[in-house]
Design an enzyme around this catalytic site. Structure first.
Site, PDB file in Angstrom:
ATOM      1  N   HIS A   5       2.602 -11.656  14.107  1.00 44.74           N
ATOM      2  CA  HIS A   5       3.569 -12.286  14.818  1.00 44.74           C
ATOM      3  C   HIS A   5       3.396 -13.639  15.257  1.00 44.74           C
ATOM      4  CE1 HIS A   5       7.176 -11.770  16.844  1.00 44.74           C
ATOM      5  NE2 HIS A   5       7.061 -10.838  17.847  1.00 44.74           N
ATOM      6  N   THR A  48       0.899  -1.285  -0.088  1.00 45.78           N
ATOM      7  CA  THR A  48      -0.098  -0.093   0.143  1.00 45.78           C
ATOM      8  C   THR A  48       0.719   1.062   0.135  1.00 45.78           C
ATOM      9  OG1 THR A  48      -1.714   1.412   0.937  1.00 45.78           O
ATOM     10  CG2 THR A  48      -0.208   0.065   2.596  1.00 45.78           C
TER      11      THR A  48
END
Length: 511
Positions: A482, A430
């Site tokens: 994560h 993006t």
């Protein structure tokens, strides 16, 4: 033998018609399929044709402008009487030249919301391009429907009279009824053919009055722009087909509206009077299906992933120098400009191959690794943010990537992206820099596990070999899940992207 001709059934909800014009006279000899008269309902105009050869006798109750119920007597034809009437034929020649009117078949076709994508369960009616009661032909565009991923066009599956069931703004499930078509056979109603000379006549006038449903109606993109600016579409003159308000009209409306605001401001400044409470206006706008889905998914990602963001900075001078040196040659050969997106996409695909966890995603209790890189690129479209996918970006050249970016961006701008073009990405890029963003923490595009955020390029002082130099710097951010990507992998991935961009020759040498 006498054949009585009555007012035919012309539509499910039509109970009466008006005799608009007789094209033959009482006592004329008519032939099979000759047009006898024109009938008007509150929806359309139809032609009545002779069902036999013979001499016609018009009913006294069926003179011009008479209002008759369905089934009422119009005329009688004495079959087989009279020789072919040349004079009558010649007089009625202009009428005979007219096309045969449509005939109701009695069949009613139910049209439902079609299946538009595997994961799409409901859609919203954005805009009807036809009105209830309009005569439509096969494949005529009826309306635009929005899903949470794209906009689709619904076309007529038969010829006939349209009966609208769902209104604009209604949200319907897949398979729900959206409209009906009272199927008719034959050419379009005489109103269409009659409208032609009328239109030609009006064309000679100083101003055209070709007013249709599209007149003053804003396209979806234009409507959104006008709504955002708080401009009433009724105040905007459309330049599209039949006066439809286009996106360009909406954009220009902002420019014309600006002086008015300035004038109001100047008046307010000249007269230090307390602001009129009536000027404080709130506006409520229903969220589109796309906006609702985007909001739901963003919150879901925040709640259901262990999202973390790591940052780095990229000295863009090597890429900018390379681009400056070869951009003309690149454009001449590949017929497309050389932008930064291709460099970033290429660098990302290389890094993804070296750090496959960044290109993977969680599926239940398993981790799915991809040996290819389908890179999603976030694009701001008129209806909101969309993320079309560049397939197998790892195998594309810089020119190939640029062409794909342009193709997908143009389709996004025109709301023409299809569901398959927006599904299946493995990693997202993006670029908030085009809007001036210096730094951000982009949100993962689920079910993917990572997203790279590009930002604006700003000249900053940096230390190079013990000297302070001014270099064009871009901050980059990598948000990642994560749960499957460790800190070592995420940081190493972003560092690898940085190395490739600061020494783009390595992209060619694969080192």
């Amino acid at each position: 033998m006498s054949l009585q001709m009555t007012v035919p059934a012309v539509g499910e909800s039509i109970t009466e018609v008006t005799v608009a014009k007789w094209l033959v006279e009482d006592g004329d000899t008519v032939e099979l399929d000759d047009v006898l008269c024109e009938l008007e309902s509150d929806k359309a105009t139809f032609e009545l044709v002779a069902e036999a050869d013979g001499v016609i006798t018009i009913s006294p109750d069926a003179q011009e402008d008479a209002v008759l119920e369905i089934g009422a007597l119009l005329c009688t034809i004495e079959e087989g009487e009279g020789a072919p009437k040349a004079a009558a034929t010649s007089e009625s020649a202009p009428a005979a030249a007219a096309s045969e009117g449509p005939k109701a078949t009695g069949e009613v076709l139910d049209m439902v919301v079609p299946t538009v994508g595997e994961s799409i369960s409901e859609v919203t009616i954005a805009t009807w391009t036809k009105e209830d009661g309009d005569f439509v032909e096969l494949d005529d565009l009826l309306c635009e429907i929005e899903s949470d991923k794209a906009t689709f066009e619904l076309t007529a599956e038969a010829q006939g009279i349209l009966r609208v069931i769902a209104q604009e703004g209604d949200t319907l499930e897949i398979g729900a009824p959206i409209c009906k078509i009272e199927v008719m056979e034959g050419d379009a109603p005489a109103a269409t053919s009659d409208a032609a000379p009328a239109a030609e006549a009006s064309a000679s006038a100083p101003t055209s009055s070709n007013s249709t449903y599209a007149t003053g109606h804003a396209s979806p993109a234009a409507a959104k722009i006008l709504a955002e600016k708080g401009i009433d579409p009724a105040t905007v003159k459309g330049t599209g087909v039949d006066g439809r308000i286009t996106k360009e009209d909406a954009e220009k409306a902002q420019k014309t509206a600006a002086p008015k605001k300035e004038a109001k401001k100047s008046e307010a400044a000249a007269a230090p009077v307390a602001a009129n409470p009536e000027d404080r206006v709130q506006r409520r706008e229903k969220m589109t299906a796309l906006r609702r889905t985007v909001s739901r998914r963003l919150v879901s990602v925040k709640n259901e992933t262990a999202m973390l963001t790591t940052f780095n900075e990229v000295d863009m001078k090597p890429v900018m120098d390379l681009r400056k040196k070869y951009k003309e040659m690149f454009k001449d050969k590949h017929e497309i400009g050389l932008g930064f997106m291709s460099f970033f996409t290429k660098a990302v695909t290389v890094a993804l191959q070296e750090w496959p966890a960044v290109n993977a995603y969680i599926d239940g209790n398993e981790i799915v690794y991809n040996d290819y890189a389908d890179v999603s690129i976030a694009v701001s479209a008129p209806k909101g943010l969309v993320v079309p996918v560049i397939r197998n970006a790892e195998s594309l050249s810089l020119a190939g990537i640029e062409k794909e970016v342009r193709r997908l961006a143009l389709k996004a701008r025109d709301n023409k992206l299809t569901i398959p073009e927006m599904e299946g990405g493995t990693f997202t890029i993006t670029n908030g820099g085009v809007f001036g963003s210096m730094l951000s923490t982009p949100i993962i595009n689920a079910p993917q596990s990572a997203i790279l955020g590009m930002h604006n390029i700003v000249e900053r002082p940096v230390a190079i070999n013990g000297e302070v130099q001014i270099r064009p710097i871009m901050y980059v951010a990598l948000s990642y899940d994560h749960r499957i990507i460790d800190g070592r992998e995420s940081v190493s991935f972003l560092k690898r992207v940085k190395e490739l961009l600061e020494d783009p020759i390595r992209l060619l040498l694969d080192v």
